[in-house]
Motif scaffolding. Structure first.
Motif, mmCIF file in Angstrom:
data_model
loop_
_atom_site.group_PDB
_atom_site.id
_atom_site.type_symbol
_atom_site.label_atom_id
_atom_site.label_comp_id
_atom_site.label_asym_id
_atom_site.label_seq_id
_atom_site.Cartn_x
_atom_site.Cartn_y
_atom_site.Cartn_z
ATOM 1 N N LYS A 188 10.066 6.785 -6.675
ATOM 2 C CA LYS A 188 10.806 5.523 -6.601
ATOM 3 C C LYS A 188 12.297 5.726 -6.338
ATOM 4 O O LYS A 188 12.871 5.036 -5.499
ATOM 5 N N ASP A 189 12.916 6.662 -7.033
ATOM 6 C CA ASP A 189 14.354 6.881 -6.844
ATOM 7 C C ASP A 189 14.666 7.319 -5.415
ATOM 8 O O ASP A 189 15.625 6.832 -4.803
ATOM 9 N N GLN A 190 13.846 8.224 -4.881
ATOM 10 C CA GLN A 190 14.064 8.699 -3.519
ATOM 11 C C GLN A 190 13.814 7.582 -2.500
ATOM 12 O O GLN A 190 14.540 7.454 -1.518
ATOM 13 N N VAL A 191 12.798 6.781 -2.756
ATOM 14 C CA VAL A 191 12.485 5.663 -1.854
ATOM 15 C C VAL A 191 13.637 4.658 -1.866
ATOM 16 O O VAL A 191 14.059 4.171 -0.809
ATOM 17 N N ASP A 192 14.160 4.361 -3.046
ATOM 18 C CA ASP A 192 15.283 3.426 -3.153
ATOM 19 C C ASP A 192 16.501 3.942 -2.396
ATOM 20 O O ASP A 192 17.189 3.173 -1.716
ATOM 21 N N LYS A 193 16.772 5.232 -2.515
ATOM 22 C CA LYS A 193 17.897 5.821 -1.776
ATOM 23 C C LYS A 193 17.676 5.721 -0.275
ATOM 24 O O LYS A 193 18.603 5.431 0.480
ATOM 25 N N GLY A 194 16.443 5.956 0.157
ATOM 26 C CA GLY A 194 16.116 5.835 1.574
ATOM 27 C C GLY A 194 16.263 4.406 2.069
ATOM 28 O O GLY A 194 16.767 4.174 3.175
ATOM 29 N N VAL A 221 8.214 -1.731 3.376
ATOM 30 C CA VAL A 221 7.805 -0.332 3.540
ATOM 31 C C VAL A 221 8.056 0.437 2.248
ATOM 32 O O VAL A 221 7.207 1.213 1.801
ATOM 33 N N GLY A 222 9.206 0.218 1.640
ATOM 34 C CA GLY A 222 9.509 0.885 0.373
ATOM 35 C C GLY A 222 8.519 0.521 -0.712
ATOM 36 O O GLY A 222 8.068 1.383 -1.472
ATOM 37 N N ASP A 223 8.156 -0.756 -0.778
ATOM 38 C CA ASP A 223 7.172 -1.200 -1.772
ATOM 39 C C ASP A 223 5.813 -0.551 -1.520
ATOM 40 O O ASP A 223 5.119 -0.146 -2.465
#
Length: 59
Positions: free
Chosen positions: A35-41, A22-24
């Motif tokens: 990307k940074d926010q997605v990685d944190k999520g 999902v993040g990808d």
């Protein structure tokens, strides 16, 4: 390792796979802009499921 531990491990592996996919997909659709926010999520979701960043159950 009992049978329930085996299934728990499989479920966590599948959960990590889904979170990563999902993040990808979000990164792809947004051009990596968030990307940074997605990685944190992704990290928060893995923490909530008890999965560490390598996909192994914390000891």
């Amino acid at each position: 390792m009992g049978i329930f531990d085996k299934f728990k491990g499989q479920a966590q592996d599948k959960g990590k796979e889904i979170i990563d996919n999902v993040g990808d997909e979000v990164d792809e659709k947004t051009g990596g802009k968030f990307k940074d926010q997605v990685d944190k999520g992704q990290d928060a979701a893995k923490d909530a499921l008890g999965i560490d960043k390598e996909g192994e159950q914390p000891k």
